[in-house]
Write a protein that holds these residues in place. Structure first.
Motif, PDB file in Angstrom:
ATOM      1  N   LEU A   1      94.532  53.164  79.549  1.00 54.46           N
ATOM      2  CA  LEU A   1      93.286  53.167  80.320  1.00 54.46           C
ATOM      3  C   LEU A   1      92.898  51.712  80.564  1.00 54.46           C
ATOM      4  O   LEU A   1      92.417  51.030  79.664  1.00 54.46           O
ATOM      5  CB  LEU A   1      92.183  53.919  79.565  1.00 54.46           C
ATOM      6  CG  LEU A   1      90.996  54.400  80.391  1.00 54.46           C
ATOM      7  CD1 LEU A   1      90.188  55.433  79.604  1.00 54.46           C
ATOM      8  CD2 LEU A   1      90.080  53.267  80.816  1.00 54.46           C
ATOM      9  N   ASP A   2      93.111  51.276  81.800  1.00 54.36           N
ATOM     10  CA  ASP A   2      92.855  49.879  82.149  1.00 54.36           C
ATOM     11  C   ASP A   2      91.383  49.652  82.481  1.00 54.36           C
ATOM     12  O   ASP A   2      90.704  48.847  81.847  1.00 54.36           O
ATOM     13  CB  ASP A   2      93.746  49.485  83.335  1.00 54.36           C
ATOM     14  CG  ASP A   2      93.705  48.001  83.622  1.00 54.36           C
ATOM     15  OD1 ASP A   2      93.143  47.251  82.816  1.00 54.36           O
ATOM     16  OD2 ASP A   2      94.235  47.587  84.665  1.00 54.36           O
ATOM     17  N   GLN A   3      90.889  50.388  83.483  1.00 57.30           N
ATOM     18  CA  GLN A   3      89.504  50.224  83.904  1.00 57.30           C
ATOM     19  C   GLN A   3      88.965  51.552  84.417  1.00 57.30           C
ATOM     20  O   GLN A   3      89.722  52.395  84.907  1.00 57.30           O
ATOM     21  CB  GLN A   3      89.377  49.194  85.029  1.00 57.30           C
ATOM     22  CG  GLN A   3      89.844  47.796  84.719  1.00 57.30           C
ATOM     23  CD  GLN A   3      89.701  46.895  85.933  1.00 57.30           C
ATOM     24  OE1 GLN A   3      88.625  46.737  86.517  1.00 57.30           O
ATOM     25  NE2 GLN A   3      90.817  46.313  86.349  1.00 57.30           N
ATOM     26  N   LEU A   4      87.648  51.694  84.336  1.00 62.39           N
ATOM     27  CA  LEU A   4      86.948  52.801  84.979  1.00 62.39           C
ATOM     28  C   LEU A   4      85.769  52.190  85.721  1.00 62.39           C
ATOM     29  O   LEU A   4      84.789  51.760  85.112  1.00 62.39           O
ATOM     30  CB  LEU A   4      86.466  53.831  83.953  1.00 62.39           C
ATOM     31  CG  LEU A   4      85.670  55.027  84.494  1.00 62.39           C
ATOM     32  CD1 LEU A   4      86.454  55.766  85.562  1.00 62.39           C
ATOM     33  CD2 LEU A   4      85.268  55.973  83.364  1.00 62.39           C
ATOM     34  N   ASN A   5      85.897  52.112  87.048  1.00 66.81           N
ATOM     35  CA  ASN A   5      84.904  51.415  87.866  1.00 66.81           C
ATOM     36  C   ASN A   5      84.068  52.397  88.671  1.00 66.81           C
ATOM     37  O   ASN A   5      84.561  53.438  89.114  1.00 66.81           O
ATOM     38  CB  ASN A   5      85.596  50.446  88.834  1.00 66.81           C
ATOM     39  CG  ASN A   5      86.390  49.372  88.107  1.00 66.81           C
ATOM     40  OD1 ASN A   5      86.025  48.979  86.996  1.00 66.81           O
ATOM     41  ND2 ASN A   5      87.458  48.900  88.722  1.00 66.81           N
ATOM     42  N   THR A   6      82.797  52.030  88.869  1.00 67.53           N
ATOM     43  CA  THR A   6      81.901  52.796  89.727  1.00 67.53           C
ATOM     44  C   THR A   6      81.414  51.888  90.846  1.00 67.53           C
ATOM     45  O   THR A   6      80.869  50.811  90.583  1.00 67.53           O
ATOM     46  CB  THR A   6      80.700  53.341  88.945  1.00 67.53           C
ATOM     47  OG1 THR A   6      81.170  54.146  87.860  1.00 67.53           O
ATOM     48  CG2 THR A   6      79.805  54.195  89.843  1.00 67.53           C
ATOM     49  N   SER A   7      81.630  52.303  92.089  1.00 65.22           N
ATOM     50  CA  SER A   7      81.233  51.494  93.238  1.00 65.22           C
ATOM     51  C   SER A   7      79.750  51.668  93.531  1.00 65.22           C
ATOM     52  O   SER A   7      79.069  52.489  92.916  1.00 65.22           O
ATOM     53  CB  SER A   7      82.062  51.881  94.465  1.00 65.22           C
ATOM     54  OG  SER A   7      81.791  53.220  94.836  1.00 65.22           O
ATOM     55  N   THR A   8      79.244  50.905  94.486  1.00 61.16           N
ATOM     56  CA  THR A   8      77.820  50.965  94.844  1.00 61.16           C
ATOM     57  C   THR A   8      77.428  52.316  95.418  1.00 61.16           C
ATOM     58  O   THR A   8      76.259  52.702  95.360  1.00 61.16           O
ATOM     59  CB  THR A   8      77.490  49.865  95.863  1.00 61.16           C
ATOM     60  OG1 THR A   8      78.377  49.981  96.994  1.00 61.16           O
ATOM     61  CG2 THR A   8      77.663  48.482  95.230  1.00 61.16           C
ATOM     62  N   ASN A   9      78.396  53.047  95.965  1.00 63.21           N
ATOM     63  CA  ASN A   9      78.093  54.378  96.499  1.00 63.21           C
ATOM     64  C   ASN A   9      78.239  55.483  95.458  1.00 63.21           C
ATOM     65  O   ASN A   9      78.157  56.669  95.785  1.00 63.21           O
ATOM     66  CB  ASN A   9      78.962  54.679  97.720  1.00 63.21           C
ATOM     67  CG  ASN A   9      80.445  54.698  97.390  1.00 63.21           C
ATOM     68  OD1 ASN A   9      80.845  54.589  96.226  1.00 63.21           O
ATOM     69  ND2 ASN A   9      81.284  54.836  98.409  1.00 63.21           N
ATOM     70  N   GLY A  10      78.487  55.076  94.196  1.00 59.72           N
ATOM     71  CA  GLY A  10      78.571  56.056  93.116  1.00 59.72           C
ATOM     72  C   GLY A  10      79.939  56.650  92.892  1.00 59.72           C
ATOM     73  O   GLY A  10      80.120  57.459  91.973  1.00 59.72           O
ATOM     74  N   LYS A  11      80.948  56.278  93.683  1.00 60.21           N
ATOM     75  CA  LYS A  11      82.297  56.793  93.527  1.00 60.21           C
ATOM     76  C   LYS A  11      83.003  56.097  92.363  1.00 60.21           C
ATOM     77  O   LYS A  11      82.864  54.889  92.173  1.00 60.21           O
ATOM     78  CB  LYS A  11      83.106  56.592  94.814  1.00 60.21           C
ATOM     79  CG  LYS A  11      82.547  57.316  96.030  1.00 60.21           C
ATOM     80  CD  LYS A  11      82.640  58.813  95.878  1.00 60.21           C
ATOM     81  CE  LYS A  11      82.189  59.525  97.151  1.00 60.21           C
ATOM     82  NZ  LYS A  11      82.282  61.010  97.026  1.00 60.21           N
ATOM     83  N   THR A  12      83.749  56.878  91.583  1.00 55.44           N
ATOM     84  CA  THR A  12      84.428  56.323  90.410  1.00 55.44           C
ATOM     85  C   THR A  12      85.928  56.221  90.657  1.00 55.44           C
ATOM     86  O   THR A  12      86.542  57.110  91.255  1.00 55.44           O
ATOM     87  CB  THR A  12      84.191  57.198  89.171  1.00 55.44           C
ATOM     88  OG1 THR A  12      84.613  58.533  89.453  1.00 55.44           O
ATOM     89  CG2 THR A  12      82.720  57.207  88.781  1.00 55.44           C
ATOM     90  N   THR A  13      86.520  55.116  90.168  1.00 56.38           N
ATOM     91  CA  THR A  13      87.962  54.898  90.271  1.00 56.38           C
ATOM     92  C   THR A  13      88.512  54.600  88.882  1.00 56.38           C
ATOM     93  O   THR A  13      88.040  53.690  88.203  1.00 56.38           O
ATOM     94  CB  THR A  13      88.289  53.731  91.215  1.00 56.38           C
ATOM     95  OG1 THR A  13      87.780  54.019  92.519  1.00 56.38           O
ATOM     96  CG2 THR A  13      89.803  53.527  91.307  1.00 56.38           C
ATOM     97  N   LEU A  14      89.495  55.380  88.475  1.00 59.35           N
ATOM     98  CA  LEU A  14      90.142  55.207  87.182  1.00 59.35           C
ATOM     99  C   LEU A  14      91.464  54.479  87.377  1.00 59.35           C
ATOM    100  O   LEU A  14      92.307  54.910  88.163  1.00 59.35           O
ATOM    101  CB  LEU A  14      90.390  56.570  86.528  1.00 59.35           C
ATOM    102  CG  LEU A  14      91.121  56.581  85.185  1.00 59.35           C
ATOM    103  CD1 LEU A  14      90.304  55.878  84.105  1.00 59.35           C
ATOM    104  CD2 LEU A  14      91.452  58.015  84.763  1.00 59.35           C
TER     105      LEU A  14
END
Length: 205
Positions: free
Chosen positions: A142-155
């Motif tokens: 598990l490298d990163q779990l990011n949340t963008s300004t529009n609320g979308k999450t990228t694993l």
């Protein structure tokens, strides 16, 4: 469910007798799916949970499993008016993603034949060079779990593969699934894989 039952990629849960038929029309009624078996406190799986979120009643329930567990499985079954009749069922290696120290991130090369995402899993169909009786180790960093300004999450994941030094006598294909359901709702999964052609990034929606 309390936990997911983890095994090596070559382990098998069980086999049921499959009746063979010369009738090609009969063979077309068989379905093949990745799915879940979920057990209650009695260790019995009474339903087959498909990746589209629907469940189908098992006409041949499976008992003597670990209570309160989730089994990721590859199934062959026929659809009956009353439910699903399992013909065969094998465990699919499905390790939870974890942060792996940099000096432990072994990524021996392999081939990715297919990659796709469902609501609860990121799935890979892999081709691995191996030999009879060898045991490979596969996991997800598990490298990163990011949340963008529009609320979308990228694993962001990296596929770990330790071939244990096995000679590459022949190729073996196997499914591997990464559970997503214990994380926040995931919109996009990016998986970095060391392939025979070099580092490849798979983006799954």
């Amino acid at each position: 469910m309390k936990h997911i039952y983890l095994i090596s990629i070559l382990a098998s849960l069980f086999s049921l007798l499959l009746s063979c038929s010369e009738d090609s029309d009969a063979l077309q009624s068989y379905r093949q799916d990745l799915a879940e078996l979920r057990t209650a406190a009695d260790g019995v799986a009474t339903d087959l949970w498909l990746d589209n979120g629907k469940s189908v009643k098992l006409l041949n329930p499976i008992n003597k499993l670990t209570p309160d567990s989730i089994y990721r499985v590859y199934t062959v079954y026929t659809e009956q008016p009353e439910g699903a009749l399992l013909s065969s069922c094998s465990l699919v290696h499905s390790p939870m993603p974890v942060a792996v120290p940099a000096d432990k991130q072994q990524t021996d090369p392999l081939e990715v034949l297919a990659a796709w995402k469902t609501e609860r899993y990121a799935n890979l169909l892999l081709r691995i060079k191996t030999m009879s009786g060898s045991r490979h180790s596969i996991g997800f960093h598990l490298d990163q779990l990011n949340t963008s300004t529009n609320g979308k999450t990228t694993l962001h994941l990296k596929l770990m593969h330790n071939s244990q030094g096995a000679p590459q006598h022949y190729s073996s294909e196997t499914y591997v699934s990464c559970p997503l359901y214990e994380l926040a709702p995931i919109d996009t999964v990016k998986i970095s894989v060391n392939t025979l052609e070099g580092e490849t990034l798979w983006t799954l929606f």
